[in-house]
Design a protein around this motif. Sequence first.
Motif, PDB file in Angstrom:
ATOM      1  N   SER A  73      17.707  40.114  32.488  1.00 19.19           N
ATOM      2  CA  SER A  73      17.211  41.455  32.641  1.00 19.19           C
ATOM      3  C   SER A  73      15.819  41.233  33.572  1.00 19.19           C
ATOM      4  O   SER A  73      15.848  42.166  34.380  1.00 19.19           O
ATOM      5  CB  SER A  73      16.796  41.870  31.069  1.00 19.19           C
ATOM      6  N   ALA A  74      15.187  40.347  33.386  1.00 15.34           N
ATOM      7  CA  ALA A  74      13.874  40.075  34.144  1.00 15.34           C
ATOM      8  C   ALA A  74      14.441  39.804  35.638  1.00 15.34           C
ATOM      9  O   ALA A  74      13.544  40.167  36.702  1.00 15.34           O
ATOM     10  CB  ALA A  74      13.266  38.858  33.807  1.00 15.34           C
ATOM     11  N   LEU A  75      15.488  39.481  36.036  1.00 14.72           N
ATOM     12  CA  LEU A  75      16.159  38.993  37.356  1.00 14.72           C
ATOM     13  C   LEU A  75      16.825  40.328  37.734  1.00 14.72           C
ATOM     14  O   LEU A  75      17.245  40.322  38.798  1.00 14.72           O
ATOM     15  CB  LEU A  75      16.997  37.985  37.486  1.00 14.72           C
ATOM     16  N   GLY A  76      16.919  41.485  37.079  1.00 13.10           N
ATOM     17  CA  GLY A  76      17.383  42.673  37.522  1.00 13.10           C
ATOM     18  C   GLY A  76      18.847  42.908  37.135  1.00 13.10           C
ATOM     19  O   GLY A  76      19.510  43.850  37.676  1.00 13.10           O
ATOM     20  N   ARG A  77      19.544  42.025  36.523  1.00  7.74           N
ATOM     21  CA  ARG A  77      20.896  41.968  36.024  1.00  7.74           C
ATOM     22  C   ARG A  77      21.012  43.102  34.804  1.00  7.74           C
ATOM     23  O   ARG A  77      20.194  43.335  34.017  1.00  7.74           O
ATOM     24  CB  ARG A  77      21.317  40.542  35.475  1.00  7.74           C
ATOM     25  N   ASP A  78      21.910  44.103  35.085  1.00  6.35           N
ATOM     26  CA  ASP A  78      22.054  44.922  34.265  1.00  6.35           C
ATOM     27  C   ASP A  78      22.832  44.661  32.641  1.00  6.35           C
ATOM     28  O   ASP A  78      23.380  43.429  32.767  1.00  6.35           O
ATOM     29  CB  ASP A  78      22.842  46.189  34.776  1.00  6.35           C
ATOM     30  N   SER A  79      23.168  45.458  31.779  1.00  7.76           N
ATOM     31  CA  SER A  79      23.847  44.949  30.402  1.00  7.76           C
ATOM     32  C   SER A  79      24.971  44.846  30.652  1.00  7.76           C
ATOM     33  O   SER A  79      25.644  43.712  29.864  1.00  7.76           O
ATOM     34  CB  SER A  79      23.586  46.203  29.592  1.00  7.76           C
ATOM     35  N   ALA A  80      25.759  45.130  31.561  1.00  6.86           N
ATOM     36  CA  ALA A  80      27.318  44.884  31.980  1.00  6.86           C
ATOM     37  C   ALA A  80      27.532  43.493  32.387  1.00  6.86           C
ATOM     38  O   ALA A  80      28.131  42.786  32.152  1.00  6.86           O
ATOM     39  CB  ALA A  80      27.809  45.933  33.032  1.00  6.86           C
ATOM     40  N   ARG A  81      26.303  43.015  33.261  1.00  4.89           N
ATOM     41  CA  ARG A  81      26.447  41.580  33.979  1.00  4.89           C
ATOM     42  C   ARG A  81      26.122  40.750  32.623  1.00  4.89           C
ATOM     43  O   ARG A  81      26.624  39.578  32.498  1.00  4.89           O
ATOM     44  CB  ARG A  81      25.310  41.378  34.941  1.00  4.89           C
ATOM     45  N   ILE A  82      25.189  40.961  31.745  1.00  6.28           N
ATOM     46  CA  ILE A  82      24.816  40.363  30.621  1.00  6.28           C
ATOM     47  C   ILE A  82      25.916  39.793  29.836  1.00  6.28           C
ATOM     48  O   ILE A  82      26.131  38.849  29.246  1.00  6.28           O
ATOM     49  CB  ILE A  82      23.553  40.980  29.886  1.00  6.28           C
ATOM     50  N   ILE A  83      26.557  41.103  29.319  1.00  8.05           N
ATOM     51  CA  ILE A  83      27.729  41.357  28.474  1.00  8.05           C
ATOM     52  C   ILE A  83      28.801  40.376  29.214  1.00  8.05           C
ATOM     53  O   ILE A  83      29.601  39.357  28.527  1.00  8.05           O
ATOM     54  CB  ILE A  83      28.307  42.586  28.267  1.00  8.05           C
ATOM     55  N   GLU A  84      29.240  40.399  30.518  1.00  8.70           N
ATOM     56  CA  GLU A  84      30.209  39.561  31.030  1.00  8.70           C
ATOM     57  C   GLU A  84      29.809  38.120  31.163  1.00  8.70           C
ATOM     58  O   GLU A  84      30.764  37.206  30.982  1.00  8.70           O
ATOM     59  CB  GLU A  84      30.119  39.988  32.537  1.00  8.70           C
ATOM     60  N   GLN A  85      28.379  37.736  31.164  1.00 11.24           N
ATOM     61  CA  GLN A  85      28.217  36.347  31.068  1.00 11.24           C
ATOM     62  C   GLN A  85      28.419  35.809  29.659  1.00 11.24           C
ATOM     63  O   GLN A  85      28.781  34.497  29.719  1.00 11.24           O
ATOM     64  CB  GLN A  85      26.699  36.189  31.418  1.00 11.24           C
ATOM     65  N   TYR A  86      28.072  36.665  28.688  1.00  6.21           N
ATOM     66  CA  TYR A  86      28.442  35.859  27.252  1.00  6.21           C
ATOM     67  C   TYR A  86      29.613  36.445  26.594  1.00  6.21           C
ATOM     68  O   TYR A  86      29.817  35.620  25.520  1.00  6.21           O
ATOM     69  CB  TYR A  86      27.278  36.390  26.300  1.00  6.21           C
ATOM     70  N   PHE A  87      30.336  37.125  27.097  1.00  3.67           N
ATOM     71  CA  PHE A  87      31.632  37.392  26.539  1.00  3.67           C
ATOM     72  C   PHE A  87      32.620  37.661  27.607  1.00  3.67           C
ATOM     73  O   PHE A  87      33.259  38.758  27.874  1.00  3.67           O
ATOM     74  CB  PHE A  87      31.513  39.060  25.535  1.00  3.67           C
ATOM     75  N   PRO A  88      32.823  36.656  28.222  1.00  2.00           N
ATOM     76  CA  PRO A  88      33.729  36.826  29.599  1.00  2.00           C
ATOM     77  C   PRO A  88      35.099  37.580  29.229  1.00  2.00           C
ATOM     78  O   PRO A  88      36.053  37.075  28.151  1.00  2.00           O
ATOM     79  CB  PRO A  88      34.109  35.333  30.225  1.00  2.00           C
ATOM     80  N   GLY A  89      35.568  38.461  29.824  1.00  2.00           N
ATOM     81  CA  GLY A  89      36.861  39.218  29.700  1.00  2.00           C
ATOM     82  C   GLY A  89      36.851  40.336  29.006  1.00  2.00           C
ATOM     83  O   GLY A  89      37.630  41.177  28.743  1.00  2.00           O
ATOM     84  N   ALA A  90      35.626  40.489  28.111  1.00  2.00           N
ATOM     85  CA  ALA A  90      35.492  41.680  27.206  1.00  2.00           C
ATOM     86  C   ALA A  90      34.958  42.711  27.968  1.00  2.00           C
ATOM     87  O   ALA A  90      34.368  42.498  29.076  1.00  2.00           O
ATOM     88  CB  ALA A  90      34.628  41.048  25.853  1.00  2.00           C
ATOM     89  N   THR A  91      34.967  43.945  27.418  1.00  2.00           N
ATOM     90  CA  THR A  91      34.675  45.232  27.948  1.00  2.00           C
ATOM     91  C   THR A  91      33.943  45.732  26.988  1.00  2.00           C
ATOM     92  O   THR A  91      33.976  45.706  25.768  1.00  2.00           O
ATOM     93  CB  THR A  91      35.681  46.036  28.622  1.00  2.00           C
ATOM     94  N   VAL A  92      33.034  46.798  27.375  1.00  2.52           N
ATOM     95  CA  VAL A  92      32.272  47.608  26.567  1.00  2.52           C
ATOM     96  C   VAL A  92      32.803  49.105  26.796  1.00  2.52           C
ATOM     97  O   VAL A  92      33.153  49.569  27.667  1.00  2.52           O
ATOM     98  CB  VAL A  92      30.701  47.917  26.981  1.00  2.52           C
ATOM     99  N   ALA A  93      33.223  49.702  25.447  1.00  2.00           N
ATOM    100  CA  ALA A  93      34.034  50.979  25.477  1.00  2.00           C
ATOM    101  C   ALA A  93      33.423  51.802  24.103  1.00  2.00           C
ATOM    102  O   ALA A  93      32.736  51.131  23.165  1.00  2.00           O
ATOM    103  CB  ALA A  93      35.472  50.282  25.169  1.00  2.00           C
ATOM    104  N   ASP A  94      33.810  52.945  24.115  1.00  2.00           N
ATOM    105  CA  ASP A  94      33.623  53.702  22.914  1.00  2.00           C
ATOM    106  C   ASP A  94      34.109  53.316  21.908  1.00  2.00           C
ATOM    107  O   ASP A  94      35.506  52.986  21.691  1.00  2.00           O
ATOM    108  CB  ASP A  94      34.156  55.156  23.184  1.00  2.00           C
TER     109      ASP A  94
END
Length: 521
Positions: free
Chosen positions: A372-393
């Motif tokens: 977050s301090a480097l300017g990465r958004d929440s989508a990039r953070i989720i991708e780093q720690y949950f590869p292949g998963a998506t955020v959805a309703d």
Amino acid sequence: MRRRLNVLMLIMFATAASGQTGGAAAHSQATLRVGLWTLWHDKAVTVSAAPGATGPGSTAMVRWCEECAPVPLREATQIRAADSRLVLPGDRRAAAAWISGVAKLEAHGESITMQYPLRISARNGELVLAVTLPVESYVERVVASESGAADGPESLKALAIVVRSFALHERHGHADYDVCDSTHCQLLHWGGTFDRHAAAHAATLATAGESLWFNGQRAAAWFNQNCGGRTATAEEVWPAARASGEALRQPMPWLVSRADPYCTAKGAREWSTSVSLSDLTAALAAAGLVRPGWTTLAVARRGESGRAVMLQAGSTSISAEDFRLAVGRAMGWGKILSTWFEVSRQGGGFVFHGRGSGHGVGLCQAGAAAMSALGRDSARIIEQYFPGATVADEATGSAWQALPAQGFAVETLTPGDDVFLPQIGQALGEAESRSGLQPAGAITVRAFRSTPAFRDATLAPGWVAAFTEGNFIATQPFSTLASRKLLGPVLRWWTGRPRRARRFGCVRDSLRCGMVRRRAI
């Protein structure tokens, strides 16, 4: 007559909105039963009406049986546990008590004011207190309790998504409530003021209703304080871990062991500690893991991440995570910070050298804060720690769609909502022109798919058309507002730089509309 009119307005609005979405089939879970003070094992609690509570529904009420009519809680009442029954003043007995309104609770020297429904029962001579919270209020409280000063807006958004997913996608083994308020589930502080409250509120609101999905199925999610530079698989820490509804020991491909350079960007967190043989013996015996008499301790097997999976205590094999939890419960959570350690015998005890803090599965809070301090958004953070998963309703599994717009952002789950972009742009432009104010940042307009979804996410009443907070505007479905000729008027109430939520009410075609601030937790 006025009360009847307001009820009619509510029914008309709810009917209009649900007609756009196919009804309640897509409605997600709105509340969670949360265990209160679960680590205290209280045998008595005093309940009373909270002083100074005013407004509709604030009067503290109590029912002493499920079929009983509620009565005002007029005086402080002590409730004690006796086996599986409650003991009330005058030695009266009850199976449970149901409390609503704003009530004050006192036990173990602590006092809190509770504004949500509370059920009190007894089990094995101890009180069981279960609070019914809106899901979003629960998420907000946990994010405030679990986050720290290093967290930025985007890491908090990612944490909110993980907290929501953890609560809703897994069973947590409690008979009397869905989740507890301790680190067994997710830490939740009830009393006092949180330094992190405002930031947690913003992160929860920005991700309201969003959870983790994998291949069209809801995905389990965890977070840890510091992974030490490499995350762990769920199977390493909990060999029987599985995705909901899948076969036992089924791998979770979104929870892989992978290097985390963000966590160690400023150096890996390393630790060491010494524990006496006698203290370890007592801790393992109290947890029912190893009988006294053992004198040797070694790592028997490691997982893919390098963490200890199985330990050998004398002739007994034990889970390394069970070992860590047993020591934590007996001697405090600062002794064995993780299962990524080496152990050696020294004098009358053992020395542990390790790295990281927590189980290491899923989102690493230290790494997420660094991203977050480097300017990465929440989508990039989720991708780093949950590869292949998506955020959805959470209710539908659909991802929020960002519609192309100039000068503002529009988010929706409903196909075809792009037809409303010209009207939205015109309304926001008129708001700026009339107010003479310019927005401090980008405006985001998020349209929820139904009245229930809007209500659950914002905690606003169903008759409210929209609300604004900062530069975020949440609305009921665009099609519903447009059919009632409310889309333009609602958005024009935004004033360009709203430092506080705006309120308005109107009657248009027998429909009340309004813009309110989300209710505080």
